[in-house]
Design a protein around this motif. Structure first.
Motif, PDB file in Angstrom:
ATOM      1  N   PRO A   1       0.994  -1.318   0.065  1.00  0.00           N
ATOM      2  CA  PRO A   1       0.016  -0.138   0.487  1.00  0.00           C
ATOM      3  C   PRO A   1       0.338   1.367  -0.037  1.00  0.00           C
ATOM      4  O   PRO A   1       0.450   1.977  -0.689  1.00  0.00           O
ATOM      5  N   LEU A   2       2.200   1.620   0.485  1.00  0.00           N
ATOM      6  CA  LEU A   2       3.055   2.444   1.062  1.00  0.00           C
ATOM      7  C   LEU A   2       3.330   2.774  -0.373  1.00  0.00           C
ATOM      8  O   LEU A   2       3.472   4.447  -0.393  1.00  0.00           O
ATOM      9  N   SER A   3       3.752   1.897  -1.385  1.00  0.00           N
ATOM     10  CA  SER A   3       4.344   2.508  -2.910  1.00  0.00           C
ATOM     11  C   SER A   3       3.466   2.575  -3.686  1.00  0.00           C
ATOM     12  O   SER A   3       3.795   2.502  -4.897  1.00  0.00           O
ATOM     13  N   SER A   4       1.861   2.288  -3.062  1.00  0.00           N
ATOM     14  CA  SER A   4       1.038   2.555  -4.025  1.00  0.00           C
ATOM     15  C   SER A   4       0.191   4.346  -4.252  1.00  0.00           C
ATOM     16  O   SER A   4      -0.292   4.129  -4.298  1.00  0.00           O
ATOM     17  N   THR A   5       1.275   4.309  -2.636  1.00  0.00           N
ATOM     18  CA  THR A   5       0.774   6.624  -2.162  1.00  0.00           C
ATOM     19  C   THR A   5       1.848   7.386  -2.823  1.00  0.00           C
ATOM     20  O   THR A   5       2.873   6.964  -1.976  1.00  0.00           O
ATOM     21  N   PRO A   6       1.304   7.588  -3.633  1.00  0.00           N
ATOM     22  CA  PRO A   6       2.375   8.652  -3.982  1.00  0.00           C
ATOM     23  C   PRO A   6       2.946   9.508  -2.945  1.00  0.00           C
ATOM     24  O   PRO A   6       3.888  10.825  -2.218  1.00  0.00           O
ATOM     25  N   ALA A   7       1.904  10.496  -1.797  1.00  0.00           N
ATOM     26  CA  ALA A   7       1.844  11.298  -0.598  1.00  0.00           C
ATOM     27  C   ALA A   7       3.249  10.534  -0.400  1.00  0.00           C
ATOM     28  O   ALA A   7       4.119  11.130   0.606  1.00  0.00           O
ATOM     29  N   PHE A   8       2.900   8.871  -0.279  1.00  0.00           N
ATOM     30  CA  PHE A   8       3.484   8.366   1.229  1.00  0.00           C
ATOM     31  C   PHE A   8       5.515   9.200   0.601  1.00  0.00           C
ATOM     32  O   PHE A   8       6.419   9.432   1.093  1.00  0.00           O
ATOM     33  N   ALA A   9       6.024   9.108  -0.462  1.00  0.00           N
ATOM     34  CA  ALA A   9       7.735   9.234  -0.889  1.00  0.00           C
ATOM     35  C   ALA A   9       7.710  10.606  -1.317  1.00  0.00           C
ATOM     36  O   ALA A   9       8.435  11.483  -0.595  1.00  0.00           O
ATOM     37  N   ARG A  10       6.247  10.964  -1.414  1.00  0.00           N
ATOM     38  CA  ARG A  10       6.483  13.120  -1.011  1.00  0.00           C
ATOM     39  C   ARG A  10       6.667  13.351   0.048  1.00  0.00           C
ATOM     40  O   ARG A  10       7.473  13.677   0.442  1.00  0.00           O
ATOM     41  N   HIS A  11       6.435  12.696   1.059  1.00  0.00           N
ATOM     42  CA  HIS A  11       6.203  13.224   2.983  1.00  0.00           C
ATOM     43  C   HIS A  11       7.976  13.048   2.880  1.00  0.00           C
ATOM     44  O   HIS A  11       8.115  13.506   4.689  1.00  0.00           O
ATOM     45  N   PHE A  12       8.386  11.634   2.640  1.00  0.00           N
ATOM     46  CA  PHE A  12       9.539  10.978   3.239  1.00  0.00           C
ATOM     47  C   PHE A  12      10.659  11.121   2.157  1.00  0.00           C
ATOM     48  O   PHE A  12      11.585  10.338   2.560  1.00  0.00           O
ATOM     49  N   HIS A  13      10.735  12.003   1.430  1.00  0.00           N
ATOM     50  CA  HIS A  13      11.664  12.370   0.897  1.00  0.00           C
ATOM     51  C   HIS A  13      11.590  11.483  -0.071  1.00  0.00           C
ATOM     52  O   HIS A  13      13.416  11.481  -0.225  1.00  0.00           O
ATOM     53  N   CYS A  14      11.149  10.459  -0.670  1.00  0.00           N
ATOM     54  CA  CYS A  14      12.454   8.833  -1.384  1.00  0.00           C
ATOM     55  C   CYS A  14      12.552   9.596  -2.522  1.00  0.00           C
ATOM     56  O   CYS A  14      11.412   9.944  -3.553  1.00  0.00           O
ATOM     57  N   PRO A  15      13.385   9.120  -2.911  1.00  0.00           N
ATOM     58  CA  PRO A  15      13.514   8.642  -4.882  1.00  0.00           C
ATOM     59  C   PRO A  15      13.007   8.463  -5.342  1.00  0.00           C
ATOM     60  O   PRO A  15      12.557   6.982  -5.280  1.00  0.00           O
ATOM     61  N   HIS A  16      13.383   8.578  -6.115  1.00  0.00           N
ATOM     62  CA  HIS A  16      12.707   8.844  -7.866  1.00  0.00           C
ATOM     63  C   HIS A  16      12.692   6.669  -8.007  1.00  0.00           C
ATOM     64  O   HIS A  16      13.696   6.669  -7.596  1.00  0.00           O
ATOM     65  N   GLY A  17      12.769   6.138  -8.135  1.00  0.00           N
ATOM     66  CA  GLY A  17      12.321   4.271  -8.685  1.00  0.00           C
ATOM     67  C   GLY A  17      12.936   3.963  -7.042  1.00  0.00           C
ATOM     68  O   GLY A  17      13.639   2.737  -7.674  1.00  0.00           O
ATOM     69  N   THR A  18      12.913   4.314  -6.559  1.00  0.00           N
ATOM     70  CA  THR A  18      13.369   3.136  -4.879  1.00  0.00           C
ATOM     71  C   THR A  18      12.575   2.540  -4.534  1.00  0.00           C
ATOM     72  O   THR A  18      10.789   2.231  -5.241  1.00  0.00           O
ATOM     73  N   LEU A  19      12.230   1.745  -4.064  1.00  0.00           N
ATOM     74  CA  LEU A  19      11.370   0.532  -3.896  1.00  0.00           C
ATOM     75  C   LEU A  19       9.869   0.760  -3.200  1.00  0.00           C
ATOM     76  O   LEU A  19       9.550   0.425  -4.024  1.00  0.00           O
ATOM     77  N   LEU A  20       9.769   1.940  -2.728  1.00  0.00           N
ATOM     78  CA  LEU A  20       8.811   2.157  -1.616  1.00  0.00           C
ATOM     79  C   LEU A  20       7.978   4.018  -2.777  1.00  0.00           C
ATOM     80  O   LEU A  20       7.432   4.289  -2.566  1.00  0.00           O
ATOM     81  N   ASN A  21       8.570   4.513  -3.725  1.00  0.00           N
ATOM     82  CA  ASN A  21       8.507   5.654  -4.804  1.00  0.00           C
ATOM     83  C   ASN A  21       9.081   4.757  -6.463  1.00  0.00           C
ATOM     84  O   ASN A  21       9.581   5.491  -6.922  1.00  0.00           O
ATOM     85  N   PRO A  22       8.045   3.517  -6.823  1.00  0.00           N
ATOM     86  CA  PRO A  22       8.399   2.928  -8.153  1.00  0.00           C
ATOM     87  C   PRO A  22       7.951   4.173  -9.423  1.00  0.00           C
ATOM     88  O   PRO A  22       6.870   5.022  -8.675  1.00  0.00           O
ATOM     89  N   SER A  23       8.149   3.946 -10.125  1.00  0.00           N
ATOM     90  CA  SER A  23       7.042   4.374 -10.991  1.00  0.00           C
ATOM     91  C   SER A  23       6.276   4.776 -11.818  1.00  0.00           C
ATOM     92  O   SER A  23       5.318   5.150 -12.582  1.00  0.00           O
ATOM     93  N   ARG A  24       5.910   3.449 -11.249  1.00  0.00           N
ATOM     94  CA  ARG A  24       4.462   3.586 -11.821  1.00  0.00           C
ATOM     95  C   ARG A  24       2.844   2.901 -10.035  1.00  0.00           C
ATOM     96  O   ARG A  24       3.677   2.275  -9.618  1.00  0.00           O
ATOM     97  N   HIS A  25       1.993   3.739 -10.274  1.00  0.00           N
ATOM     98  CA  HIS A  25       1.269   2.986  -9.003  1.00  0.00           C
ATOM     99  C   HIS A  25      -0.282   2.160  -9.464  1.00  0.00           C
ATOM    100  O   HIS A  25      -0.519   3.237 -10.626  1.00  0.00           O
ATOM    101  N   CYS A  26      -0.729   1.974  -8.814  1.00  0.00           N
ATOM    102  CA  CYS A  26      -1.948   1.393  -8.859  1.00  0.00           C
ATOM    103  C   CYS A  26      -2.880   1.952  -8.293  1.00  0.00           C
ATOM    104  O   CYS A  26      -2.662   1.935  -6.779  1.00  0.00           O
ATOM    105  N   GLN A  27      -4.306   2.045  -9.180  1.00  0.00           N
ATOM    106  CA  GLN A  27      -5.242   2.675  -8.102  1.00  0.00           C
ATOM    107  C   GLN A  27      -6.558   1.506  -8.698  1.00  0.00           C
ATOM    108  O   GLN A  27      -6.854   1.384  -9.493  1.00  0.00           O
ATOM    109  N   LEU A  28      -7.091   0.493  -7.614  1.00  0.00           N
ATOM    110  CA  LEU A  28      -8.296   0.120  -7.732  1.00  0.00           C
ATOM    111  C   LEU A  28      -9.176   0.239  -6.603  1.00  0.00           C
ATOM    112  O   LEU A  28     -10.349   0.359  -7.524  1.00  0.00           O
ATOM    113  N   TRP A  29      -8.875   0.917  -5.945  1.00  0.00           N
ATOM    114  CA  TRP A  29     -10.474   1.980  -5.222  1.00  0.00           C
ATOM    115  C   TRP A  29      -9.915   2.965  -5.092  1.00  0.00           C
ATOM    116  O   TRP A  29      -8.549   3.707  -5.078  1.00  0.00           O
TER     117      TRP A  29
END
Length: 727
Positions: A699-727
């Protein structure tokens, strides 16, 4: 501090020290009071400078209440803040780095609830003789009297076996009617060796209560996606356990070995007949509705059903005081299994009737082991420990007699103990704050339903209506049962002379109570959750979602917590339960009018997203049977975050926890993750959830806000290039 409770329900059921706002929140109060004046004065007085000064000086306040101090201690004890636990690379280790089996928050809360129940039970001795409270105290006391239980030894169990006709290995066996023994096992001992029968809502609307017949449960995992080596070891351990039971009951070791081996053979054959639910769904037969006389037909030409069982007699005895007839409709979850099971029973009755009797006795002894002396209990614990070790699961907690006794007393005397427990742990203020939190979560779900690309308008409207029409219950029912009705619950419980007899009397009384409940118009029976339990429950027949008082406790929820904690922990739990109501839409054919292409793309995205993570543990992990729970996890985090952000928009001055050096948004994600903190171990074969590390990272890696608030570099495990939205 300014908690959820203090914002929405001033002074409602809070201790004085927890109702005081933190310094930052008081500052915001002043800012709000001056804001109107600032706007009126205008630019001529330089008021924008004053406003900026107020906004900058009014930072979030630190929560210093007793509840927050306890929460802070837990967070610091669990969290791993070392550089090696970088949040963008491994947030599970960052949030749960020190977590081991004993730090599982659900296990810890469950034990804390039982400690509270223990305190209640140990103060009930002075109650009126014959009352439910006095009987609960006597039952608990007899369970704790281990000297008396040890002195009785295996005598009470031998008496039970004799009432069932005995068995050959004890040298005293009467070849009685098979269905008579099965009827006694089902009705008097709540034991189902060949299938499971229970009352539950019909799978289709209007979901009226109906008798359901399902696959049986087994003591050990019989070859379910196991390696051959592990399966063989499991069987050796189980055989040794059955041999030990037979020896404890005075059987000759050689004869015990033969009967134990045949019992395992019977169980293994039954397992071969099982069909997984997914397979039955794919075949369009997740269940079938039949009448009792179709299961046990009078016409010889229809014997391909399940004639070995006297269904009417067995079900009538089990569900007394319900009145059944041969035309009674029942829901069968796997009719093919019943057919094969019936043929196996018929074959055993013709050739090995004594082995069939032994199989029923062996499995009954395992069920009754909690009420037996220490030798039987120890044998059961050692079997469980060895099986868990073989499947790389964490060891069970050390045996504590009080814990077992609290569980059993709570099961049999729940109507009496419920108001006492709720009065101690769930104030009106806590209920109000929990309802406010749920309302925010529900509103966020309704808003998200409007934006789902795969959902058609008609389905969307129905889903939104179901959410808005849903009833939610927090803690106990608003209406307590009449004292006279509570007293009637225990008329059938007779305590003594042995604890086993008291235990069995409680089993029978509880089964009768459930059956009577389904005959009553008041839907209290449909809660199916104890107030000290941790599992939310959705009643499909009443469209009611229940969150027990025992779940809405620290560390998941407290009226005095910062909102970030309540939304991240309890809010995500609430959102997950809401999404479970709509899980059917994600199954093949579950939403015929939806955009199936868009839905399939979203499902494949989610499946690929989870498959990209390193497999947890040493054994390969198959996520194909966890996708419904994975979807609920991802959606729940998104809904809880959306609800929290909306609260932040309207309510400034969010409180934080001191010494954590986390922003409110970061605290939200930490609280979400720490709900999942538990030992990393191989999943049980029947677990429909992903391992805990995936329930955090997915769930965290599917949530762009997590990467933004923890300043995760693009391409790290929890800030992948693609996110999925089902709900």
């Amino acid at each position: 501090m300014e908690s959820l409770s203090s914002q929405e329900f001033p002074g409602a059921g809070r201790p004085p020290e927890e109702g005081q706002p933190a310094a930052g929140s008081r500052c915001w109060v002043v800012a709000r009071q001056l804001l109107a004046a600032v706007l009126l004065l205008g630019l001529s007085l330089g008021s924008p400078v004053l406003l900026v000064y107020l906004l900058r000086s009014c930072g979030p306040g630190a929560c210093d209440s007793p509840a927050c101090r306890a929460l802070l201690a837990r967070a610091l004890a669990s969290r791993n803040a070392s550089a090696s636990a970088a949040p963008c690379a491994d947030f599970f280790s960052f949030a749960c780095g020190e977590a081991r089996g004993s730090r599982d928050p659900f296990q810890a809360l469950a034990e804390e609830n039982k400690r509270r129940l223990r305190g209640i039970l140990e103060t009930l001795g002075s109650q009126q003789p014959g009352s439910g409270e006095e009987q609960a105290f006597r039952f608990y006391s007899s369970c704790m009297d281990t000297d008396a239980i040890e002195a009785a030894g295996a005598g009470p169990l031998r008496q039970v076996i004799e009432e069932l006709g005995g068995w050959r290995i004890s040298g005293n066996w009467t070849s009685l009617d098979f269905n008579r023994t099965l009827r006694l096992l089902m009705s008097q001992y709540d034991h189902f060796p060949f299938f499971k029968a229970y009352l539950g809502p019909h799978p289709t609307p209007p979901h009226e209560p109906v008798i359901q017949i399902d696959q049986p449960e087994f003591d050990v995992p019989f070859k379910q996606e196991q390696e051959q080596k592990i399966y063989a070891q499991n069987m050796r351990e189980y055989l040794a356990y059955l041999n030990r039971l037979g020896t404890l009951l005075g059987g000759d070791p050689d004869e015990v070995q033969e009967h134990a081996s045949m019992s395992i053979s019977i169980a293994s054959q039954l397992v071969q007949f099982l069909r997984p639910l997914a397979q039955r769904r794919a075949q369009g037969k997740p269940f079938q509705v039949v009448t009792i006389d179709q299961l046990q037909p009078l016409c010889p030409s229809s014997k391909e059903l399940a004639p070995a069982i006297d269904w009417l007699s067995c079900l009538q005895a089990t569900f007394t005081p319900m009145s059944l007839s041969s035309s009674q409709l029942v829901v069968v979850h796997d009719l093919d299994f019943l057919k094969h099971m019936s043929r196996l029973v018929e074959d055993q009755l013709q050739n090995h009737r004594d082995f069939l009797q032994s199989h029923m006795i062996f499995s009954l002894v395992g069920t009754l082991s909690p009420a037996l002396d220490s030798q039987f209990q120890k044998a059961r614990r050692e079997l469980s420990g060895k099986l868990r070790e073989l499947t790389e699961q964490p060891p069970l907690p050390a045996h504590q007699q009080w814990l077992k006794c609290v569980e059993e007393t709570g099961t049999f005397f729940e109507p009496t103990l419920e108001p006492l427990f709720v009065r101690e742990v769930f104030s009106p203020g806590t209920r109000s704050a929990a309802m406010e939190l749920f309302t925010a979560i529900k509103d966020a779900l309704v808003a998200r339903l409007r934006r789902l690309p795969w959902m058609d308008e008609e389905t969307r409207k129905k889903a939104q209506d179901r959410v808005t029409q849903l009833q939610v219950k927090m803690g106990p029912p608003e209406q307590a049962p009449e004292p006279a009705l509570v007293g009637q619950e225990y008329n059938d419980i007779h305590l003594g002379p042995s604890f086993l007899q008291s235990f069995l009397s409680g089993v029978r009384a509880r089964r009768a109570r459930i059956a009577r409940g389904f005959l009553q118009p008041f839907p209290r029976h449909r809660w199916q959750v104890s107030p000290w339990g941790l599992s939310a429950h959705y009643s499909v027949s009443d469209h009611v979602l229940v969150f027990p008082a025992g779940l809405l406790q620290p560390p998941f929820f407290h009226p005095g917590y910062p909102r970030a904690v309540n939304f991240g922990a309890a809010g995500s739990i609430m959102a997950r339960e809401l999404l479970h109501i709509f899980s059917q839409l994600l199954l093949p054919g579950g939403c015929p009018a939806c955009d199936t292409h868009a839905l399939q793309e979203a499902l494949l995205c989610l499946e690929g997203h989870y498959a990209a993570f390193p497999p947890p543990g040493r054994a390969p992990f198959n996520g194909s049977h966890t996708f419904l729970e994975d979807a609920a996890d991802v959606g729940a985090l998104a809904i809880a975050l959306q609800a929290y952000n909306k609260r932040l928009l309207w309510r400034r001055g969010e409180a934080t926890l001191p010494n954590l050096d986390l922003s409110p948004q970061q605290l939200f994600f930490l609280s979400y993750a720490q709900v999942m903190c538990r030992e990393l171990s191989t999943q049980e074969s029947r677990d429909t959830h992903s391992p805990p590390i995936l329930r955090v990272h997915g769930p965290l890696s599917s949530t762009p806000a997590f990467a933004r608030h923890f300043h995760c570099p693009h391409g790290t495990l929890l800030n992948p290039s693609r996110h999925c939205q089902l709900w």
